[in-house]
Design a protein around this motif. Structure first.
Motif, short mmCIF file in Angstrom:
data_model
loop_
_atom_site.label_atom_id
_atom_site.label_comp_id
_atom_site.label_asym_id
_atom_site.label_seq_id
_atom_site.Cartn_x
_atom_site.Cartn_y
_atom_site.Cartn_z
N VAL A 207 -9.40 -7.91 -8.13
CA VAL A 207 -8.65 -7.05 -7.22
C VAL A 207 -8.85 -5.62 -7.71
O VAL A 207 -8.53 -5.30 -8.87
CB VAL A 207 -7.15 -7.38 -7.21
N VAL A 208 -9.40 -4.76 -6.86
CA VAL A 208 -9.68 -3.39 -7.26
C VAL A 208 -8.90 -2.40 -6.41
O VAL A 208 -8.51 -2.68 -5.27
CB VAL A 208 -11.19 -3.07 -7.15
N ARG A 209 -8.69 -1.24 -6.98
CA ARG A 209 -8.01 -0.14 -6.28
C ARG A 209 -8.99 0.59 -5.38
O ARG A 209 -10.15 0.82 -5.75
CB ARG A 209 -7.42 0.85 -7.28
N LEU A 210 -8.52 1.00 -4.23
CA LEU A 210 -9.28 1.87 -3.34
C LEU A 210 -8.55 3.20 -3.22
O LEU A 210 -7.38 3.32 -3.58
CB LEU A 210 -9.44 1.21 -1.97
N ALA A 211 -9.24 4.18 -2.70
CA ALA A 211 -8.66 5.52 -2.51
C ALA A 211 -8.96 5.98 -1.09
O ALA A 211 -9.86 5.45 -0.44
CB ALA A 211 -9.24 6.50 -3.53
N PRO A 212 -8.22 6.98 -0.60
CA PRO A 212 -8.54 7.52 0.72
C PRO A 212 -9.97 8.06 0.74
O PRO A 212 -10.42 8.68 -0.23
CB PRO A 212 -7.53 8.65 0.90
N LEU A 213 -10.68 7.83 1.81
CA LEU A 213 -12.05 8.32 1.93
C LEU A 213 -12.03 9.83 2.11
O LEU A 213 -11.37 10.35 3.02
CB LEU A 213 -12.74 7.67 3.13
N PRO A 214 -12.70 10.59 1.25
CA PRO A 214 -12.72 12.05 1.40
C PRO A 214 -13.31 12.45 2.75
O PRO A 214 -14.22 11.80 3.28
CB PRO A 214 -13.60 12.51 0.24
N THR A 215 -12.81 13.54 3.28
CA THR A 215 -13.33 14.06 4.54
C THR A 215 -14.19 15.30 4.33
O THR A 215 -14.76 15.82 5.28
CB THR A 215 -12.18 14.39 5.51
#
Length: 458
Positions: A207-215
Motif C-alpha cells: 500500500v503506497v501513498r499518492l499525492a495530488p498531481l501537479p498542474t
C-alpha cells in the motif's frame, strides 16, 4: 529432475516453474547479458502460491534468489546455479486506487511506470521516479528502499509505503496492509522488509501513498562555475520556489561532456562549464509557479550565480534535457565501467569528488571518474572507467569508498548492498549495528534461505 523442483512443479504447475533452456535464455540482469544460472525459476501468481513455494523450499533447505525487474546495481538479484529464483513477474496487478485516501494497493511485480500511469489517470502522483521506471518493480523498490530524482521533496520509498504483505522464509504470510498515515499500534513491522533486499522476507503486496498531481512543471538546465555556486543555488531554489522544488540534479563537467560525445546526446549548452544543474519545480498554480521560477533564473543570472541557462519551451524539449541526465548508455558502451552510488554530507562533496578523481588517476593515468547525482539529498553517483581491461575492481572500490569513513559517508545511498558491497558494509555500519542485523536475519531466516550471501552473512 531435482526433488525440490519436482515438488514445486507438482504444487504450482509446469507453467509456473521454468527449468533448463527456459532459464538460460534469460539475461542475468539489465547490466549482465550472461545467461541466468539457477535450478529453476518459480513464477507464482499470487501470495498463496508464493507461500506454498517457500514452504516447499523451506522443507528441502533450498536457497532462493528473489527477482523483480533485475535493474539493481549491486548484483543482489544475480542467482547462482544452486538457487531457485522467485520471480514476481506474474504478480503484476494494481488492485485498487483510493482517490479519497490517496493510496494505491499493488502487487509486487507492478512496474514503477505502470503505477505512475495508473495514478495519473486519477489525477494523482506516485512520486517515486528513477531512470529504470519502465522495468523496475514496486517490490524491488521496496526491497532496496529506492530513491531517485524526487527524494528532495517526497522522500525515499520508505516514506511512501503505508503497509505491505510479505512471505517469510518458512512460507508464513506476514500481512500488514495498513492504509493509514498514522498507526502507532505496536511495532511497525513493515520496516523489517523495506530496504532489507529480500533477506528477511519476500514482499508480495504494497500500500503506497499518492499525492495530488501537479498542474505546473517548470524546468531548466543551468551552468555554474564552481561547486559553491551549486550549493548556493540549491539554497536559493529551496527558499524562493515556495516548496515546489522537486529535483536538483548535478552533472560534473566530465559527465556532461561524456554524455554529449558523438553518438550521445546533442549538447543543450556549451561543454566548457564546470558544473551543470538540472532543476525542476512542480506545483499547483501554473501562473504563479512560472513567475517564481523565471524570477529565480533572472536573479541568479544577474548575480553571476549561474553562467548560462536553457529553458525548455515544450514537453519534448524538457524530456530532451532529462535524457542527458538519465540516458547514459553511450558513455558506457565498449568501456569497462565500475558503477558506484554513495552518500555524504553535501558540504564535503566537492573535496571528496576531487580526492576520488586523484586516486583514480594515480592508479590509472588514462582512466576517468565520471560524477553526477541527486546532490540535494547527499547522493553522488560515479562511473569509474579505468581504461584497462584487467583493472582491479577492489582497487577501484578502495579509491571510491576509502575516503567515506572519515566524513561519515555511506557506501550505498539508494542502490543497496547486494553482493558487490557486502565487504564494505562495515565501512558505514558499526559492529553493534552489524550484530543486530545478524540477530534479525537469524530470527526470521535461521536457515539462511532468503537471498543468501546478500547484504550480510550469518
Amino acid at each position: 529432475m531435482n526433488d525440490v523442483v519436482r515438488a514445486l512443479t507438482d504444487a504450482l504447475g509446469e507453467g509456473s516453474v521454468l527449468t533448463g533452456e527456459a532459464v538460460a535464455q534469460r539475461a542475468t540482469s539489465y547490466w549482465d547479458a550472461a545467461p541466468t544460472r539457477a535450478l529453476a525459476i518459480v513464477r507464482p501468481r499470487d501470495t498463496a502460491e508464493l507461500a506454498e513455494a517457500m514452504a516447499i523450499c523451506h522443507r528441502f533447505d533450498q536457497p532462493v534468489c528473489t527477482q523483480g525487474g533485475k535493474t539493481g546495481c549491486a548484483a543482489g538479484a544475480a542467482s547462482t546455479e544452486r538457487e531457485v529464483i522467485i520471480s514476481l513477474e506474474r504478480m503484476n496487478r494494481i488492485e485498487a486506487i483510493d482517490t479519497i485516501g490517496a493510496t494505491a494497493t499493488v502487487q509486487a511485480g507492478v512496474t514503477l511506470q505502470a503505477l505512475q500511469e495508473a495514478a495519473r489517470e486519477h489525477e494523482l502522483l506516485f512520486a517515486l521516479d528513477l531512470g529504470a521506471r519502465g522495468s523496475c518493480t514496486i517490490g524491488g523498490n521496496v526491497a532496496t528502499n529506492a530513491g531517485g530524482i524526487n527524494v528532495l521533496r517526497y522522500g525515499m520509498m520508505r516514506n511512501l509505503v503505508l503497509g505491505l504483505e510479505a512471505v517469510l522464509a518458512d512460507g508464513t504470510v506476514l500481512s500488514s496492509m495498513n492504509e493509514m498515515l498514522k498507526n502507532n499500534a505496536g511495532y511497525d513491522l513493515k520496516q523489517l522488509m523495506i530496504g532489507t533486499e529480500g533477506t528477511l522476507g519476500i514482499v508480495t503486496r504494497v500500500v503506497v501513498r499518492l499525492a495530488p498531481l501537479p498542474t505546473s512543471c517548470n524546468a531548466a538546465m543551468v551552468a555554474c562555475a564552481d561547486f559553491d555556486r551549486v550549493t548556493t543555488l540549491l539554497q536559493r531554489a529551496q527558499r524562493d520556489l515556495g516548496g515546489t522544488l522537486s529535483a536538483f540534479e548535478v552533472m560534473w563537467n566530465n559527465y556532461y561532456t561524456a554524455a554529449t560525445e558523438p553518438g550521445g546526446h546533442r549538447p543543450p549548452m556549451p561543454r566548457e562549464h564546470p558544473f551543470y544543474v538540472l532543476l525542476q519545480a512542480e506545483g499547483g498554480d501554473p501562473g504563479a509557479d512560472a513567475t517564481r521560477f523565471e524570477r529565480l533564473l533572472e536573479q541568479t543570472l544577474d548575480s553571476g550565480l549561474i553562467e548560462d541557462a536553457v529553458i525548455p519551451q515544450s514537453e519534448t524539449e524538457r524530456r530532451a534535457l532529462w535524457e542527458v541526465r538519465e540516458n547514459f548508455e553511450a558513455m558506457l558502451a565498449g568501456r569497462k565501467t565500475f558503477l558506484y552510488d554513495v552518500s555524504l554530507p553535501i558540504r564535503c562533496m566537492a573535496d571528496y569528488a576531487d580526492e576520488v578523481a586523484q586516486r583514480i588517476h594515480a592508479r590509472w593515468p588514462q582512466g576517468r571518474a565520471i560524477m553526477f547525482g541527486h546532490i540535494a539529498d547527499g547522493n553522488l553517483h560515479l562511473f569509474v572507467q579505468p581504461e584497462s581491461p584487467d583493472a582491479d575492481h577492489d582497487a577501484s572500490d578502495e579509491a571510491v569508498y576509502g575516503p567515506l569513513k572519515a566524513i561519515g559517508g555511506s557506501v550505498s545511498a539508494e542502490h543497496g548492498i547486494g553482493v558487490e558491497k557486502r565487504g564494505w558494509l562495515g565501512w558505514s555500519r558499526n559492529e553493534t549495528e552489524l550484530a543486530l542485523m545478524r540477530t534479525l536475519k537469524h530470527a526470521l531466516d535461521p536457515r539462511n534461505l532468503l537471498n543468501p550471501g546478500r547484504v550480510i552473512e550469518l
